[in-house]
Design an enzyme around this catalytic site. Structure first.
Site, PDB file in Angstrom:
ATOM      1  N   GLN A   1       0.862  -1.182   0.000  1.00  0.00           N
ATOM      2  CA  GLN A   1       0.000   0.000   0.000  1.00  0.00           C
ATOM      3  C   GLN A   1       0.900   1.233   0.000  1.00  0.00           C
ATOM      4  OE1 GLN A   1      -2.069  -0.154   3.670  1.00  0.00           O
ATOM      5  NE2 GLN A   1      -3.925   0.794   2.929  1.00  0.00           N
ATOM      6  N   GLY A   2       0.826   2.062  -1.029  1.00  0.00           N
ATOM      7  CA  GLY A   2       1.721   3.225  -1.101  1.00  0.00           C
ATOM      8  C   GLY A   2       1.029   4.495  -0.659  1.00  0.00           C
ATOM      9  N   TYR A   3       1.095   4.785   0.624  1.00  0.00           N
ATOM     10  CA  TYR A   3       0.381   5.937   1.184  1.00  0.00           C
ATOM     11  C   TYR A   3       1.334   7.033   1.681  1.00  0.00           C
ATOM     12  CZ  TYR A   3      -4.371   3.936   1.160  1.00  0.00           C
ATOM     13  OH  TYR A   3      -5.597   3.455   0.797  1.00  0.00           O
ATOM     14  N   SER A   4       1.931   6.797   2.859  1.00  0.00           N
ATOM     15  CA  SER A   4       2.737   7.844   3.508  1.00  0.00           C
ATOM     16  C   SER A   4       3.934   8.276   2.673  1.00  0.00           C
ATOM     17  CB  SER A   4       3.285   7.342   4.846  1.00  0.00           C
ATOM     18  OG  SER A   4       2.248   7.047   5.715  1.00  0.00           O
TER      19      SER A   4
ATOM     20  N   SER B   1       4.817  -1.497   4.482  1.00  0.00           N
ATOM     21  CA  SER B   1       5.016  -2.882   4.911  1.00  0.00           C
ATOM     22  C   SER B   1       4.933  -3.776   3.676  1.00  0.00           C
ATOM     23  CB  SER B   1       3.919  -3.321   5.875  1.00  0.00           C
ATOM     24  OG  SER B   1       3.728  -2.359   6.869  1.00  0.00           O
TER      25      SER B   1
ATOM     26  N   GLU C   1     -10.898  -2.371   6.794  1.00  0.00           N
ATOM     27  CA  GLU C   1      -9.883  -2.765   7.778  1.00  0.00           C
ATOM     28  C   GLU C   1     -10.506  -3.048   9.145  1.00  0.00           C
ATOM     29  OE1 GLU C   1      -7.368  -4.156   9.062  1.00  0.00           O
ATOM     30  OE2 GLU C   1      -6.362  -2.455  10.005  1.00  0.00           O
TER      31      GLU C   1
ATOM     32  N   GLU D   1      -2.508  10.821  18.369  1.00  0.00           N
ATOM     33  CA  GLU D   1      -2.962  12.213  18.317  1.00  0.00           C
ATOM     34  C   GLU D   1      -3.982  12.399  17.183  1.00  0.00           C
ATOM     35  OE1 GLU D   1       0.211  11.248  18.520  1.00  0.00           O
ATOM     36  OE2 GLU D   1       0.799  11.982  20.503  1.00  0.00           O
TER      37      GLU D   1
END
Lengths: 378, 397, 378, 397
Positions: D130-133, D165, D248, D378
């Site tokens: 998964q290519g997110y951040s 991951s 999820e 947060e």
């Protein structure tokens, strides 16, 4: 798998809220504090009319024959409105004790009157320094021909001023041991006792001292096994713990709501203060406390109703967590309200004081944690 | 490092101790320390104490000698606070006057203001209060809306103040009012010295959660002040208020010493209370909680000494005051809360029915004010973050 | 009344920081972890040249004759840079023990070599399960004609791989009692021992296991009173506690600085993250922890140097508070750095691991609190 | 309220248990649970496990039967997670594919995408990541800068991703990239299915504080995708990512059950460790700390059951997932931290030298990721505050 109130129970919640709202909501404790003691009696009649005083009484005595779970929503609503009066003691001490240990005569005498709102009961447990231990039951009941003669003093009796009957652990034998403790039903109308209010910072929950001086109580007022009342008392205390948890959950619920409302409306620095994370995240923490308190309490009530293997542990954990969470959230609510939270006029302090009044009632959080540890076999 | 007092400082301490022995109200040293319940009688009692302090030259020890002070050093001021806490001396009724208004007037007041007010502050002839917070200006103090408008030679003041200590005793008020609405909210504020004994000023006690009327609301309805009652420049009141605040630094000492005493009392409580026939101080969990409080209260004291050393070395008070204020108010609150928890099933009993002393219950409730008054803990954290650590202001205006 | 470092001590602070910076600062532990063990030896020589290895050694043996307060700034700086090596053990165990209990021969032999950086010492205390109690000293030293024969194993010895001399509590008598414990100075060059590294997640602080098998140690290596070494050890442990506190304060100092820098520079949502109160106020809490840790440690060092009445209590409180504060702040620092804090590349983890390595060294926080309670007469 | 399982659910549970008994890697049930150290060998091991799951129809139990699933009910999915935690089953290598990408494609993918990808997800033939951040888009995910530009029939992708991951095992990536920079940052993002086995994609392991290469950086340098690789609409990728996330929900179950197990292990640790010849579980302070953890872990479980009941009743997952996620990650972290504290002077020993099991040290370090990955605590608090409590967003843009 279903972990929620059922429809009937949800209905109780809605109707209790409506009823208490119709009676003035938080005006009830306010007026009570200001000396309008009648409001309690008035409300009690209303509770009877609504059927709330028979929820867990057998159908054969005019009740609904429900279990502890059905009391949960009603008690939560009472907690939300800081309702005065010995509802928890009547429903979660007297009713379970009478149902489990009462003679037919006792049941016939008391249960219908409870259902009809004609008789309020409370528990007169504490003596001396307020500790709960067999050795601290020193009020003597000497057995005569047809009655017991009581001598001694009970303290910290919640709403002992308005209770029609006191459930009194007395010593019929032994000196310090568990053996020799018996429970007596002491009717105010028949008993010669001296009642004196004890000054409490929680003014919506009167506590009294009652002196028994050669007070006569008929033998048929013995509730449960003679000399073995301590065990019966523990049985009732489990019920009362759960009832207190539910009331506290209701209090937390309202406190979180108040903090949230204030966070959204109070402006400082041109912003609603709930925009500042120190307030915003604290309200989230409070909401988390509510969530966990309610879940643990629901489960404890379920375990009680179903006599689950882990009942004692579940109740102890719920009680410890919820007592602490109520103090914590009620305190944070004062801080979030700033100066206004420090005023008598705002309701914040009512919850804070109620939280403290219930905090150690029937045992501290530390006590409960140690009970849980013991139950876990540690 | 040196924790000892110099010979002069020791002499100062002994003089004060001797004076207190002789002059504290009858029975005070032996523990009979209740103030009159009735607010009026209490006022008389406290005015008497203020006058005694003045006569002994103990009312404003840091003040110049010509105005009745001793020009005490910072360390002597600290010793003074320490001793006053030690004997639980009655509160100083005119503390706003002696600790803040007086020194501020001596620093930036006009000659007329000094002549008119300063002497009467110290002798307690005129009691002062401070008109700062408003219903919509609490944490956001600069948002005050109380207005002072010039009409002829008079300033006409209208508005409402809250959380004013001593207002019901006060003869004079150090008031912040808005004189200009056109610019940024920190500008356009002016500091006035306002006569409380006039028709346009009303005070009303605020009933607090401990049912003590220690705070008041003040209502100004066409109240009057004059040009000569302005402190500093017109529209420069924000700056003046900061000068006033800078004189509050020894208040931190009082709180810090009070915490040490509070801790000792908490230990005594734990020794007195029993469970299963054993003193609570023998319970491992109680011991641990108490030693944690001990570490924190000692840390507060040592922090204060370090900050004090820093002030003495640099001559300037820093934002450390906010650290001391926040930490001491939070700790005091937690310790009173713990006393409630320790007190078991009788924790809510108070007044004559209190299981040990009603002070615990009263102080517990009172302590909720500690983290709110004089700047909430949240505001103190912002001050520390922004002034000490250089972190950004949290909202851009 | 003056509660601050004096000018000399402040100078130590500045010059140590400069020296360690010149050596690479946090590159020192980084390179050490990556196997460049020589860097420790190199740094040690530098410390000697700067005079830091003689701070608390008597002037007659080439030292500066200062007290524990003078070590504070040096140790703080070492803590800031996670410096490896047995500096605390050498300066705060070996030197005080030698000065107080050493024979003239021992002093003449060891102290000048310590000052010159030729000899590093460490403490080989732990056996068995790592607990500190007289009963856990089971390494036997049988007395022969001119020497002792040692049998047993010590574990968790910090930097035992590079130490030239080990201070070893051994059993010369008794079985489990305090009586019968003696301290021996075991020189690596003369003693036949087996050293084995114990794998630690804190890789800048090597710990080793040392097996003594029929190891001979000459009688003149007995340090302090025979059979009464346990008391002498407690004496040294006080010193070491204070030294560890100072190192930890240095660590906290750097951690707060890192969090603050990151809070001011890392942008998310178009804002430096230090604008969000959840970050901003947490950094303030960290700063408060630093303030209190430093104050308690300064006072503990002062009490130690002046043998104050409340020395033991002051040290125990400082140690407990500071150990916990270091873990707390180092953990918060990881969270504030977000994903970057979870990387090997960023330095956050170095402090976290150091905090854990020191947390329970010579006793846990709970142990210290109980010591304080005892000292307070509770 | 009813805590029992129906007959069907029980049968499901028994079938799964029986299958696990037979099919778990050799020795696994007896506690030999170490994965190969070498990343390559580990990959082979986990692919084998994935294939076994697939063959037993245990790889995607909620999937439609036609795609190899069982159309399991929510309760069955919960039972599945519970059982997998109970036996500490090896991780599912293609979890991103089976739990999120597959269901998302089934929900909103084109027919071609379903045919091309879905089957290979379940059988593990193609592993997904998964290519997110991105380095500057962590908590602020919408700030991603990886660009996809249309050139002819190709989308050319350039940029960097982090915290991915499974990237080093992955054949395919579910990638968010910016396709329009002109509007608000939540707009202009598009979701692509990108082939990892092409020249323009490089992965580099990130060395984490526990020295495990579980996360990766991914570098896209003129990597290629086509129109048919777009999921949903162009510039609507933010919405697509929320749909993906909504799948999820059972991950929370896994974490919740894992916490219960972690607690039991912590208790065992306290029973094993001794002090002064006494098991730590007999220490009053340890007992109290552990019962507090017990209350919190039970609360988590009961909260989860309540939230689950709510989902079953309403058919929709609510923001309660954020509560469960935050509370479980914080609690797990605290419990591992407490294990370190309990472990005394040998707390940092690990690997072969660990005093009880190196798992404690490794999990302790790993746990610092729990409150960061998948949205920091947060951020979760903001989600709870804003979506559940209606509190204002904390910064106006």
């Amino acid at each position: 798998m279903d972990f929620a109130l059922n429809e009937d129970q949800e209905m109780f919640q809605t109707s209790t809220r409506q009823y208490l709202k119709s009676k003035g909501g938080l005006e009830i404790p306010r007026r009570y504090m200001d000396g309008e003691v009648n409001i309690l009696q008035d409300m009690w009649h209303g509770l009877a009319q609504q059927g709330y005083l028979g929820v867990n009484v057998s159908e054969s005595y005019g009740g609904l024959g429900q279990g502890s779970l059905s009391l949960v929503p009603i008690l939560e609503e009472m907690g939300r409105a800081i309702i005065p009066g010995p509802y928890p003691e009547t429903m979660a001490v007297a009713v379970p004790l009478l149902e489990a240990y009462g003679t037919d005569e006792q049941k016939e005498k008391y249960l219908p009157e409870i259902v009809d709102g004609k008789r309020k009961l409370t528990l007169a447990l504490h003596e001396l320094n307020g500790e709960i231990a067999p050795a601290n039951i020193q009020l003597t009941a000497s057995e005569g021909d047809g009655d017991y003669t009581l001598n001694g003093t009970k303290i910290l009796i919640p709403h002992g001023d308005v209770a029609d009957t006191l459930i009194v652990p007395v010593r019929t034998g032994g000196i310090h041991s568990e053996y020799g403790i018996s429970l007596l039903l002491v009717d105010r109308e028949d008993a010669n006792v001296k009642i004196q209010e004890q000054q409490s910072l929680e003014q919506t929950r009167k506590i009294v001292r009652i002196a028994f001086e050669e007070t006569k109580v008929a033998k048929q007022q013995l509730l449960g096994p003679k000399h073995a009342g301590w065990g019966a008392l523990q049985f009732a205390i489990n019920d009362l713990h759960v009832a207190l948890c539910s009331m506290m959950v209701g209090g937390i619920d309202r406190v979180v709501e108040m903090a949230n409302e204030y966070g959204q409306t109070r402006m400082q620095f041109g912003q609603p203060i709930g925009r500042f994370q120190s307030i915003k995240h604290r309200i989230v923490d409070m909401r988390m406390d509510l969530e966990s308190s309610r879940s643990l309490t629901y489960y404890a009530a379920w375990a009680l109703e179903n006599n689950a293997d882990d009942m004692v542990e579940a109740i102890a954990l719920a009680r410890s967590f919820t007592s602490e969470a109520f103090v914590r959230t009620a305190s944070d609510n004062v801080q979030i309200h700033g100066g206004m939270g420090f005023t008598w006029e705002f309701d914040c302090h009512l919850f804070l004081k109620r939280a403290r009044a219930l905090e150690n009632y029937l045992g501290s959080s530390d006590d409960c944690l140690e009970i849980a540890a013991g139950e876990l076999g540690w | 490092m040196d924790f000892s007092y110099s010979a002069t400082e020791k002499a100062f301490q002994e003089e004060l101790r001797a004076w207190l022995e002789t002059n504290l109200p009858t029975g005070w040293m032996d523990g009979k320390r209740t103030l009159p319940k009735d607010e009026k009688e209490k006022g008389i009692f406290l005015r008497d104490w203020q006058r005694k302090l003045y006569e002994g030259k103990w009312a404003g020890i840091s003040w110049p000698k010509e105005y009745g002070g001793r020009e005490a050093s910072l360390i002597e001021q600290v010793i003074y606070e320490q001793e006053m806490v030690r004997v639980s001396a009655p509160p100083v009724l005119n503390i706003i006057g002696t600790a803040m208004v007086g020194p501020t007037l001596l620093q930036i007041g006009t000659e007329e203001q000094k002549n008119r007010y300063v002497h009467k502050i110290l002798n307690g002839e005129e009691i002062w209060c401070q008109g700062y917070s408003e219903p919509n200006a609490g944490s956001d103090l600069a948002a005050i809306q109380t207005r002072a408008e010039k009409k002829g030679d008079r300033w006409v003041i209208n508005g409402q103040k809250v959380w004013t200590s001593y207002a019901h005793y006060a003869d004079q008020c150090f008031l912040l009012a808005r004189t200009d609405n056109s610019g940024k909210k920190h500008n356009g504020i002016t500091a006035f010295l306002v006569d409380m004994n006039q028709e346009g000023v009303e005070t009303k006690p605020i009933r607090s959660i401990d049912d003590n009327p220690i705070f008041n609301e003040m209502f100004f309805t066409d109240a009057i002040a004059y040009d000569e009652d302005i402190v500093g420049e017109i529209n420069e009141g924000w700056k003046v208020s900061l000068i006033l605040l800078s004189h509050e630094r020894v208040g931190v000492a009082r709180r810090t010493f009070a915490i040490q005493k509070q801790f000792e009392e908490l230990v005594d409580l734990a020794k007195t209370l029993q469970k299963n026939g054993r003193s609570l101080i023998k319970d491992p969990i109680v011991r641990q909680n108490l030693t944690r409080f001990r570490a924190r209260s000692r840390a507060l004291l040592m922090n204060y000494y370090r900050h004090l050393t820093n002030i003495i070395r640099t001559g300037r008070p820093g934002p450390e005051g906010s650290m001391d204020k926040m930490a001491s108010s939070e700790l005091a609150k937690e310790m009173y809360a713990y006393a409630m928890t320790l007190s078991g099933s009788g924790n809510v009993l108070w007044k004559e029915d209190a299981i040990v002393s009603s002070d615990w219950q009263e102080n517990y409730l009172r302590s909720f004010g500690f983290t709110i008054e004089g700047g909430t803990s949240e505001i103190q954290k912002n001050i520390i973050a922004e002034r000490m650590l250089g972190l950004p202001k949290d909202v851009k205006y």
